[in-house]
Design an enzyme around this catalytic site. Structure first.
Site, mmCIF file in Angstrom:
data_model
loop_
_atom_site.group_PDB
_atom_site.id
_atom_site.type_symbol
_atom_site.label_atom_id
_atom_site.label_comp_id
_atom_site.label_asym_id
_atom_site.label_seq_id
_atom_site.Cartn_x
_atom_site.Cartn_y
_atom_site.Cartn_z
ATOM 1 N N TYR A 103 1.176 -1.293 -0.012
ATOM 2 C CA TYR A 103 -0.421 0.096 -0.080
ATOM 3 C C TYR A 103 0.907 1.439 -0.086
ATOM 4 C CZ TYR A 103 -3.145 3.513 1.770
ATOM 5 O OH TYR A 103 -4.162 4.766 2.145
ATOM 6 N N ASN A 132 -4.294 8.467 10.393
ATOM 7 C CA ASN A 132 -5.800 8.068 10.654
ATOM 8 C C ASN A 132 -6.665 8.818 10.834
ATOM 9 O OD1 ASN A 132 -5.098 4.575 11.111
ATOM 10 N ND2 ASN A 132 -3.543 5.841 12.929
#
Length: 369
Positions: A103, A132
């Protein structure tokens, strides 16, 4: 202004599109997986600003990382070049672009192709390496621990906290959207070669889990989380967005007798508690005083009179109140007081006290007005 948003149905895209409309932007081209290539070509010709939010983060096959994050970015640039459109491009990358996992490698490749495009064409490229992101509309049990905790706890499902001391760097969706719209207007927050959301929060997994469980408990003890803490305020708003559709409401305990009822609504540690008092016609309640505890009364329905007498004095002070005229009456310390319903219907009073009731130290002393 024509604004192209790729990934418009994703977590960030959905929030961004909603706020762009809120702020009066009308020509928003929304690209999703259902959008045809022909329409994307048209969007790339007409766009004055591109929010490139589309990406892949949880594919079935690891090869999709590169095709979704690097490949689609390259395709977007080819279309912009085709139409000689050098409008600004803002893209959301990830802090994982610094890591050597599939990723992260694909996000890094997408960043590089945009940096080369900026160098070749002079177009303004803004890259946000987001940590996040949490907030409403994020898919649970997918790639957000906050969304998963909020959803599972709200639905009475278990959660797993393998390392409660693991530190997370988080940004709230509203702060992200505010920053993206600032960037649209030329006020991005630069951070070296990249851009960043200026408001970040560092919390451990254990803290997030404990807070989320406490939100569920709030309904049982009628408490409100500490809204003065920015992170708690944001996390609580996030939690509420995951409550099951059939559980938006919850019951309160009504203390009922022949005089009416008294129901606690909200309890807080630092700002006291709110209650709803219902008095039947002709009923008088109160006849007590306090040393330090203070209250505010607001009659919202019916008619009444609030009477006061200072301790040691014989003078009686009267305030006539009615739901027809909203006014707050302070209950000063050192005054015994009562409230009487002088109307023909139930009188409803909202009562605020500066502290939660403590049966071991009630600071309430009976004395007839």
């Amino acid at each position: 202004m024509n604004i192209l948003v790729t990934g418009a149905e994703g977590f960030i895209g959905k929030n961004l599109v909603a706020e762009l409309y809120n702020q009066g932007y009308k020509n928003i081209f929304q690209y999703t997986r259902k959008t045809s290539k022909e329409l994307l070509d048209d969007y790339c010709q007409k766009a004055d600003f591109v929010f490139h939010l589309a990406g892949v983060n949880r594919p079935i096959n690891k090869s999709e990382f590169m095709s979704g994050n690097y490949g689609f970015t390259s395709e977007l640039i080819i279309l912009l070049k085709k139409h000689q459109n050098t409008c600004p491009i803002l893209t959301t990358s990830s802090i994982q672009a610094e890591l050597e996992n599939p990723y992260g490698i694909s996000k890094k490749a997408g960043e590089n192709v945009l940096f080369h495009y900026e160098k070749d064409t002079g177009a303004n490229v803004l890259i946000y390496r987001l940590p996040n992101v949490f907030g409403k509309w994020c898919k649970p049990n997918y790639n957000s621990v906050v969304a998963t905790f909020c959803h599972n706890i709200a639905h009475d499902h278990p959660i797993q906290v393998k390392d409660p001391n693991r530190m997370l760097n988080l940004v709230y969706i509203d702060d992200v959207i505010n920053e993206l719209i600032d960037a649209l207007n030329g006020r991005e927050t630069a951070h070296g070669d990249f851009c960043k959301v200026p408001i970040e929060h560092e919390k451990t997994l254990g803290e997030i889990a404990e807070l989320t469980y406490s939100f569920k408990q709030c309904r049982k003890d009628k408490s409100i989380p500490d809204m003065s803490d920015p992170f708690i305020k944001k996390l609580y708003s996030t939690y509420l967005s995951y409550i099951p559709k059939n559980q938006f409401s919850y019951d309160l305990k009504m203390n009922i007798d022949d005089r009416g009822s008294f129901t606690e609504f909200i309890r807080t540690i630092d700002t006291g508690q709110v209650s709803v008092n219902v008095s039947k016609p002709g009923i008088t309640k109160g006849n007590h005083w306090h040393h330090t505890k203070n209250e505010k009364f607001l009659v919202v329905s019916g008619r009444g009179v609030i009477r006061f007498r200072k301790y040691g004095s014989e003078e009686i002070i009267e305030y006539f109140v009615s739901g027809d005229k909203m006014e707050v009456v302070d209950i000063p310390t050192g005054y015994t007081h009562n409230i009487e319903n002088i109307g023909n219907t139930d009188m409803v009073t909202i009562m605020w006290a500066n502290e939660m009731f403590d049966k071991d130290n009630p600071d309430t002393y009976h004395l007839e007005v």
